[in-house]
Design an enzyme around this catalytic site. Sequence first.
Site, PDB file in Angstrom:
ATOM      1  N   GLU A 128      94.745 -68.779  48.044  1.00 57.53           N
ATOM      2  CA  GLU A 128      94.333 -68.270  46.721  1.00 57.53           C
ATOM      3  C   GLU A 128      93.084 -68.946  46.182  1.00 57.53           C
ATOM      4  OE1 GLU A 128      97.654 -68.313  44.033  1.00 57.53           O
ATOM      5  OE2 GLU A 128      98.654 -66.703  45.102  1.00 57.53           O
ATOM      6  N   GLU A 172     102.934 -64.417  50.439  1.00 58.32           N
ATOM      7  CA  GLU A 172     103.813 -64.758  49.305  1.00 58.32           C
ATOM      8  C   GLU A 172     104.224 -63.491  48.567  1.00 58.32           C
ATOM      9  OE1 GLU A 172     102.403 -67.724  46.465  1.00 58.32           O
ATOM     10  OE2 GLU A 172     101.548 -68.911  48.100  1.00 58.32           O
TER      11      GLU A 172
END
Length: 478
Positions: A170, A378
């Site tokens: 991220e 995720e």
Amino acid sequence: MEHKKMNAFPKSFLWGSASAAYQVEGAWDEDQKGVSVWDEFVNIPGKTFKGTTGEVAVDHYHRYKEDVALMAEQGLKAYRFSIAWTRIIPDGDGEINEAGLKFYENLIDELLAHHIEPVVTLYHWDLPKALQDKYKGWESRQIVADFTRYAEVLFDRFRGKVKFWVTLNEQNVFISHGYLQGSHPPDVQDPKRMYQANHYANLANAAAIKKFREMEMDGLIGPSFAYSPTYAIDSNPVNVLAADDHEELQANFWMDVYVYGRYPKVIWKWLEDQGIAPEVEADDFVLLREGKPDFMGVNYYQTSTVSANPLNGVGMGKPNTTGEKGSSEANGVPGIFKDEQNPFVERTNWDWEIDPTGMRIALRRITSRYDLPVLITENGLGEYDTLEEDGAIHDAYRIDYLKQHVEAIQEAITDGVEVLGYCTWSYTDLLSWLNGYQKRYGFVYVDRDELDEKELKRYKKDSYYWYQKVIESNGENL
Ligand code: BG6
């Protein structure tokens, strides 16, 4: 579109689950580990929920065998975890610490012994503090060489054992939280500095992938991107334009660089007009093009819904980190867009929207634009859980969430998307960076809270048994 018949999940589908070093390991100063920027940041008063830290976390560093045994019993096919740079090279660019490498080698061997595929994230936010102090970390071009060296050490040591590698977790989150919102280290609020740091992170990502190719590693590598596909609040053209801008600025701005080695034109022009475009060198784009990933890693939690926002409109607002539903503040970028509540979806107690169809949309948009396989790195539900007296945790809401998202993945596969695997967030409960320990994501409950570490005992939630059946039936039995 609706399908008459669904495709089955591929036989090789990686039914997995995930974690990150700082959120689970604890042992923050053991075995010559160096200090990371998070080790420092959590001790600044007011930065995290009730001052929580990962100093002990859920003690995975000492209990990894117990945790892997639980994974094996559940039938997990893949476990995604991150390596702490500070365990491998304590000061970021100096000596290599054998004790750190040994810990991860033991973990990897334990997983392989149980036929669980290790999925290794090189960087999940815990930058060596020494590099922050020395040259301001991500704000210096020097980080590219240091990150690549760190990656090379790991490639070299775990060659042949690890087949799936994630470069940066991220980037869009750690860069914007670190340099725009100031809610992550290094606690900066400056868009010019943010876009510069981001450019160096892009180069580091590409350089690590290039190194992987040069070393002829057997396996696949890619970044994990936090993707929240954008919807317009309605069909008013100004709102549709705002949604377009949002998708360009919050998604294409990162993923285009990973795959095509270039920034989207509309956003680059806007950055230049604002005087916040990063300084770049001509060769940078050569490197960026050489760093094309094998897959797009996607962390999907929710979609974003937006409307137009005037130049004097709403600016940055604080998110809900307390679990008090409805407490997040209005948020937007003046002149571009502002966030809206989607009236068609439910929200969690932390105001995250629950939108399984958004998962299907995310997978399809990535396939159309980038034509790469996707590894879902995720997806999960952060909620309060209750440990009953008999040791049970009845998390039907989590089962419901995961079930709907698995169905959406199957729809996307039937649409023609190549999905390599699905790592839920998270395996055990863990520290949620800014939200403490009460926001739980795991299949395995860990008995600790914000103030009391207790005995950190593990308990299987109902969702643990549910996922066991899903894996056993390769996704047929939901
Ligand atoms: C992702 C991160 O942003 O989402 C994880 O990669 C994080 O590290 C997860 O824990 C959930 O976010 P949060 O804020 O609820 O912990």
